[in-house]
Design an enzyme around this catalytic site. Structure first.
Site, PDB file in Angstrom:
ATOM      1  N   ARG A  61      16.312  -4.017   9.232  1.00  0.00           N
ATOM      2  CA  ARG A  61      15.667  -3.175  10.228  1.00  0.00           C
ATOM      3  C   ARG A  61      15.067  -4.040  11.319  1.00  0.00           C
ATOM      4  NH1 ARG A  61      11.985   0.909   6.715  1.00  0.00           N
ATOM      5  NH2 ARG A  61      10.734  -0.995   6.721  1.00  0.00           N
ATOM      6  N   LYS A  78       0.820  -1.219   0.000  1.00  0.00           N
ATOM      7  CA  LYS A  78       0.000   0.000   0.000  1.00  0.00           C
ATOM      8  C   LYS A  78       0.854   1.269   0.000  1.00  0.00           C
ATOM      9  CE  LYS A  78      -0.935   0.016   5.027  1.00  0.00           C
ATOM     10  NZ  LYS A  78      -0.044  -1.110   5.361  1.00  0.00           N
ATOM     11  N   ARG A  96       3.329  -8.119  14.398  1.00  0.00           N
ATOM     12  CA  ARG A  96       2.607  -7.086  13.652  1.00  0.00           C
ATOM     13  C   ARG A  96       1.417  -7.680  12.903  1.00  0.00           C
ATOM     14  NH1 ARG A  96       7.025  -4.158  10.091  1.00  0.00           N
ATOM     15  NH2 ARG A  96       5.220  -2.906   9.446  1.00  0.00           N
ATOM     16  N   ARG A 120      -6.719   2.563  12.107  1.00  0.00           N
ATOM     17  CA  ARG A 120      -6.261   1.205  12.396  1.00  0.00           C
ATOM     18  C   ARG A 120      -7.311   0.388  13.148  1.00  0.00           C
ATOM     19  NH1 ARG A 120      -0.869   0.210  11.557  1.00  0.00           N
ATOM     20  NH2 ARG A 120       0.495   2.029  11.287  1.00  0.00           N
ATOM     21  N   ARG A 157      14.080  -7.876   3.106  1.00  0.00           N
ATOM     22  CA  ARG A 157      14.529  -6.509   2.865  1.00  0.00           C
ATOM     23  C   ARG A 157      15.874  -6.243   3.533  1.00  0.00           C
ATOM     24  NH1 ARG A 157       8.957  -3.081   3.499  1.00  0.00           N
ATOM     25  NH2 ARG A 157       9.344  -3.482   5.710  1.00  0.00           N
TER      26      ARG A 157
END
Length: 217
Positions: A156, A13, A167, A88, A123
């Protein structure tokens, strides 16, 4: 055009938000970025936010919504805005409606948990430049080294697998009910709700969104 983007972390997104911003000039309102900016500026809100975060608590809905309200009343938002990562919760969705914040579109990005894990844990970041690589989809020329400087890339903290599971759990528990809520809202208001398959190419999804927005202008 006032647009809400919904989707799990890693659903794409944020990438599509950048496309929409560049194509239509609609500012992106990211609550995460706003909170960090307020803390860095040591503003009135920022002091409250820092105190909350330092004690390990979540920033209250009232404070987040106050920031969003202030932002959408700025001049560059008069023609529309993109809400990325907000609302959220159902509580936040009900509150922004009660405040008279009108929404035209809700775009939901659909993706499996397995693909989220693959996308995010792969990543790699070059800290100094912000360049982002992916060990499968966009690998550096030399494993774990930045292409331009040769400096070591890092993962990260938020991209570690154990953090991603947390998450995703929070997303399914708290944010996913928003999908049902906005489905119902399409029957009451003029909100248009669309779902996109995040396994499609970034270009294809961008073309699908462009077709929808151009058709309504």
């Amino acid at each position: 055009m006032r647009i809400i983007l919904l989707g799990a972390p890693g659903s794409g997104k944020g990438t599509q938000a950048q496309f929409i911003f560049k194509q239509y000039g609609i500012p992106i309102i990211s609550t995460g970025e706003m909170l960090r900016t307020e803390v860095q500026c040591n503003s009135k809100h920022g002091k409250k936010i820092k105190k909350i975060i330092d004690t390990g608590n979540l920033v209250t809905d009232d404070l987040v919504i106050a920031l969003v309200q202030e932002r959408i009343h700025q001049k560059d938002c008069h023609k529309g805005f993109l809400l990325d990562g907000f609302p959220r919760t159902l509580s936040q969705a009900h509150t922004i409606k009660s405040y008279g914040i009108k929404i035209d579109y809700v775009f939901k990005f659909c993706i499996s948990d397995e693909l989220v894990i693959q996308r995010i844990t792969g990543r790699r970041i070059h800290d100094k430049s912000g360049r982002i690589y992916h060990i499968k989809f966009n690998p550096p020329k030399i494993p774990n080294k930045d292409d331009l400087t040769g400096e070591t890339l890092r993962i990260r903290e938020d991209d570690r697998e154990e953090i991603i599971y947390k998450r995703l759990s929070a997303y399914h528990k708290i944010t996913k009910p928003l999908i049902s809520y906005y489905h119902q809202e399409t029957q009451k208001d003029k909100i248009k709700y669309y779902q996109f398959d995040s396994t499609k190419s970034v270009t294809q999804i961008h073309e699908d969104i462009t077709h929808i927005l151009d058709d309504k202008m």
